[in-house]
Design a protein around this motif. Structure first.
Motif, mmCIF file in Angstrom:
data_model
loop_
_atom_site.group_PDB
_atom_site.id
_atom_site.type_symbol
_atom_site.label_atom_id
_atom_site.label_comp_id
_atom_site.label_asym_id
_atom_site.label_seq_id
_atom_site.Cartn_x
_atom_site.Cartn_y
_atom_site.Cartn_z
ATOM 1 N N LYS A 85 -77.256 127.801 91.407
ATOM 2 C CA LYS A 85 -76.848 128.742 90.360
ATOM 3 C C LYS A 85 -77.918 129.818 90.162
ATOM 4 O O LYS A 85 -77.607 131.009 90.008
ATOM 5 C CB LYS A 85 -76.608 127.979 89.057
ATOM 6 C CG LYS A 85 -76.062 128.841 87.938
ATOM 7 C CD LYS A 85 -75.768 128.003 86.704
ATOM 8 C CE LYS A 85 -75.215 128.869 85.575
ATOM 9 N NZ LYS A 85 -74.937 128.047 84.349
ATOM 10 N N PHE A 86 -79.167 129.423 90.201
ATOM 11 C CA PHE A 86 -80.275 130.369 90.051
ATOM 12 C C PHE A 86 -80.300 131.355 91.217
ATOM 13 O O PHE A 86 -80.419 132.576 91.022
ATOM 14 C CB PHE A 86 -81.592 129.602 89.979
ATOM 15 C CG PHE A 86 -82.815 130.461 90.035
ATOM 16 C CD1 PHE A 86 -83.090 131.393 89.040
ATOM 17 C CD2 PHE A 86 -83.710 130.346 91.091
ATOM 18 C CE1 PHE A 86 -84.222 132.193 89.100
ATOM 19 C CE2 PHE A 86 -84.845 131.134 91.157
ATOM 20 C CZ PHE A 86 -85.102 132.056 90.159
ATOM 21 N N LEU A 87 -80.156 130.841 92.442
ATOM 22 C CA LEU A 87 -80.184 131.710 93.622
ATOM 23 C C LEU A 87 -79.009 132.687 93.612
ATOM 24 O O LEU A 87 -79.164 133.863 93.950
ATOM 25 C CB LEU A 87 -80.142 130.857 94.893
ATOM 26 C CG LEU A 87 -81.442 130.143 95.252
ATOM 27 C CD1 LEU A 87 -81.200 129.074 96.309
ATOM 28 C CD2 LEU A 87 -82.480 131.143 95.741
ATOM 29 N N SER A 97 -85.802 122.584 109.950
ATOM 30 C CA SER A 97 -86.711 122.989 111.029
ATOM 31 C C SER A 97 -87.063 124.468 110.957
ATOM 32 O O SER A 97 -87.784 124.971 111.817
ATOM 33 C CB SER A 97 -86.068 122.690 112.394
ATOM 34 O OG SER A 97 -85.755 121.323 112.518
ATOM 35 N N PHE A 98 -86.535 125.171 109.960
ATOM 36 C CA PHE A 98 -86.777 126.614 109.829
ATOM 37 C C PHE A 98 -87.301 126.925 108.418
ATOM 38 O O PHE A 98 -86.879 127.886 107.803
ATOM 39 C CB PHE A 98 -85.494 127.400 110.098
ATOM 40 C CG PHE A 98 -85.023 127.337 111.516
ATOM 41 C CD1 PHE A 98 -85.425 128.277 112.442
ATOM 42 C CD2 PHE A 98 -84.186 126.312 111.932
ATOM 43 C CE1 PHE A 98 -84.983 128.227 113.754
ATOM 44 C CE2 PHE A 98 -83.735 126.246 113.238
ATOM 45 C CZ PHE A 98 -84.136 127.201 114.151
ATOM 46 N N GLN A 99 -88.201 126.092 107.933
ATOM 47 C CA GLN A 99 -88.724 126.320 106.595
ATOM 48 C C GLN A 99 -89.790 127.393 106.607
ATOM 49 O O GLN A 99 -90.549 127.509 107.578
ATOM 50 C CB GLN A 99 -89.274 125.005 106.036
ATOM 51 C CG GLN A 99 -88.196 123.999 105.699
ATOM 52 C CD GLN A 99 -87.232 124.533 104.666
ATOM 53 O OE1 GLN A 99 -87.629 125.032 103.617
ATOM 54 N NE2 GLN A 99 -85.940 124.450 104.975
ATOM 55 N N PRO A 100 -89.893 128.206 105.529
ATOM 56 C CA PRO A 100 -89.046 128.128 104.336
ATOM 57 C C PRO A 100 -87.706 128.838 104.533
ATOM 58 O O PRO A 100 -87.664 129.964 105.034
ATOM 59 C CB PRO A 100 -89.876 128.865 103.277
ATOM 60 C CG PRO A 100 -90.652 129.884 104.069
ATOM 61 C CD PRO A 100 -90.938 129.245 105.404
ATOM 62 N N SER A 101 -86.633 128.162 104.191
ATOM 63 C CA SER A 101 -85.287 128.738 104.199
ATOM 64 C C SER A 101 -84.479 127.998 103.155
ATOM 65 O O SER A 101 -84.822 126.872 102.775
ATOM 66 C CB SER A 101 -84.617 128.580 105.576
ATOM 67 O OG SER A 101 -85.300 129.312 106.565
ATOM 68 N N VAL A 102 -83.397 128.614 102.700
ATOM 69 C CA VAL A 102 -82.560 127.962 101.693
ATOM 70 C C VAL A 102 -81.108 128.372 101.923
ATOM 71 O O VAL A 102 -80.823 129.477 102.368
ATOM 72 C CB VAL A 102 -83.026 128.340 100.267
ATOM 73 C CG1 VAL A 102 -82.860 129.833 100.016
ATOM 74 C CG2 VAL A 102 -82.324 127.518 99.216
#
Length: 520
Positions: free
Chosen positions: A149-151, A219-224
């Motif tokens: 919700k924040f994103l 495996s691709f941090q940082p990602s969201v």
């Protein structure tokens, strides 16, 4: 659950097994064995929740067996049995993990009560573990929903990085958004058979896409990744991993779900305040994916390129395609125009797209008349009515393509011949000058790409070869009929580089200019 009894006296072993079966036949799988060596092997293999063992056993004692089965991840309930009341036995058993100690002889009722208590204890612990696990899952799910919700709020509304916003980024472990260059990616399932499904199957497929994506981004941090209200998944990831991340998701979703995904990618962003802009760019790019079959990855940068001057460019391409009868070019132009208007922010529905396309055809008529001097009739009223009544993009494209193809067939042949004749006349009179495809196209007021294609179609040779052949023929005449030096002849036919002229002449005639002049 599993329970093992290790006892070397057969009568006692059978009695204990019968007692356990009488009180917990459905809950407990009973394993019996008469020596500690076999008991050790079975315990390691099955890891029973309950161990009942005599202390005094042949060859190896029950105490030795307890030492042999010690494992960091295995904590069974152990009851030791002995005919000796020596306190050291009991003490050592407790040190090795035993929870109780039974002294022989004991009654069946006493044994049964003890086993019943242990079974109930294990079941209670399981229920407690399940409850705690459920609570943790609920807490994690609630945390994820709040984070999403924040994103989404950051995407929907332009936001300045203020102190309270930064604290919330810290809470959700998203502070990298304030410092990294990132791109926003909107992804959705490309469905040919069900363009806008709302059934349970579509929900399950979308859920599966989200699960696969969430696993991959580890495996691709940082990602969201998070969903939006339109049932698309939205990814925010560092720009340098965008291309690889999209490829991985595309491959895995097809491998495990046999679903084709479309990706809309924003421009690279350099500030936190740009998240909402990038989100809108990604959605617009994804919208273009749905309108461009076979093109499943679309970036907003491509959209900007076509947005710079879409009308003039498409008029040029459409006119050139029509005048040379290039149906493929006309078809591509129609796809481009319809796709462009579909993605336009002011366009809300198919009727808006139809009106925009009709305006575009009117403007195309003007270009054909004013720039190419092509007489075209007024748009028939039936086309106006059909376009306005369109409710499907494919139907709209078919109507436009059919109309433009008809116009092209009427004007292409005669106009093409006239254009090429003019081009050849220009070459005949200007071959000695610095003449190029672009300069001839400019004099004819047409697009150089169209001129090149039309020249090849009408003459059977390309523009450069035709001009080269013309220059070589003129140089041959001058070599035979004049006293000009070879370098002067080269300059007169348009070549300033004598060495280049010589190589070109020999390639075309098989002789050098000097050999040709003297007949060698």
């Amino acid at each position: 659950m599993k329970l093992i009894i290790i006892e070397d006296e057969q009568d006692i072993l059978q009695g204990m097994a019968e007692a356990v079966a009488a009180i917990a036949a459905h809950e407990v799988e009973i394993i019996t064995v008469t020596n500690s060596e076999e008991g050790t092997e079975l315990i390691r293999r099955h890891k029973p929740e309950i161990i009942i063992s005599d202390i005094v056993l042949p060859q190896q004692s029950g105490i030795d067996m307890l030492q042999a089965i010690q494992m960091s991840d295995y904590h069974p309930k152990i009851i030791m049995v002995s005919g000796y009341s020596d306190f050291q036995y009991a003490q050592r058993s407790m040190q090795l993990g035993a929870m109780d100690y039974l002294l022989k002889p004991f009654s069946k009722e006493e044994f049964s009560t003890k086993i019943k208590q242990v079974v109930e204890m294990i079941e209670g612990e399981r229920r407690n573990d399940q409850y705690i696990s459920g609570q943790m899952k609920q807490a994690e799910l609630g945390k994820k929903l709040l984070q999403n919700k924040f994103l989404l709020s950051l995407c929907m509304t332009p936001t300045v990085l203020q102190e309270h916003i930064f604290h919330r980024l810290q809470m959700w472990e998203l502070t990298w958004l304030a410092s990294a260059n990132f791109s926003v990616i909107a992804l959705g399932i490309v469905r040919q058979d069900r363009p806008n499904p709302v059934d349970k199957q579509a929900e399950l497929e979308n859920f599966a896409v989200g699960n696969i994506t969430e696993e991959l981004i580890e495996s691709f941090q940082p990602s969201v990744v998070f969903p939006n209200i339109h049932h698309n998944w939205i990814l925010i990831a560092p720009s340098e991993v965008t291309e690889q991340l999209v490829a991985e998701i595309q491959t895995h979703v097809w491998q495990y779900q046999k679903l084709t995904l479309g990706f809309g990618i924003s421009e690279e962003q350099f500030s936190f305040q740009s998240i909402s802009t990038a989100y809108q760019q990604a959605l617009k790019a994804l919208k273009m994916v749905y309108m461009t079959p076979g093109h499943n990855v679309h970036t907003y940068a491509e959209e900007l390129q076509s947005d710079q001057e879409p009308s003039r460019l498409s008029f040029e391409l459409a006119a050139s395609g029509m005048l040379q009868g290039d149906l493929d070019q006309i078809s591509k132009t129609v796809d481009h125009i319809v796709g462009y208007y579909v993605s336009a922010q002011e366009v809300k529905d198919y009727q808006d797209v139809s009106k925009k396309c009709l305006e575009w055809i009117l403007n195309l008529h003007s270009v054909l008349r004013d720039k190419y001097a092509v007489p075209v009739n007024q748009i028939p009223m039936s086309l106006w009515e059909d376009l306005e009544q369109c409710e499907q993009l494919e139907q709209l494209k078919a109507l436009m393509l059919n109309y433009l193809t008809g116009v092209a067939k009427r004007v292409a042949s005669s106009h093409s011949n006239a254009i090429i004749e003019k081009a050849k006349n220009l070459l005949d009179t200007q071959y000695a000058q610095h003449i190029t495809l672009q300069s001839v196209a400019d004099q004819l007021a047409i697009h150089p790409v169209w001129l090149s294609q039309l020249f090849k179609k009408e003459t059977g040779t390309n523009f450069l070869d035709y001009m080269t052949e013309l220059r070589i023929e003129q140089s041959k005449k001058l070599l035979r009929d004049s006293q000009l030096k070879i370098y002067e002849i080269a300059e007169q036919v348009g070549y300033q580089d004598l060495q280049y002229f010589g190589k070109l002449f020999k390639k075309r005639t098989g002789q050098t200019p000097k050999e040709f002049r003297y007949g060698k």
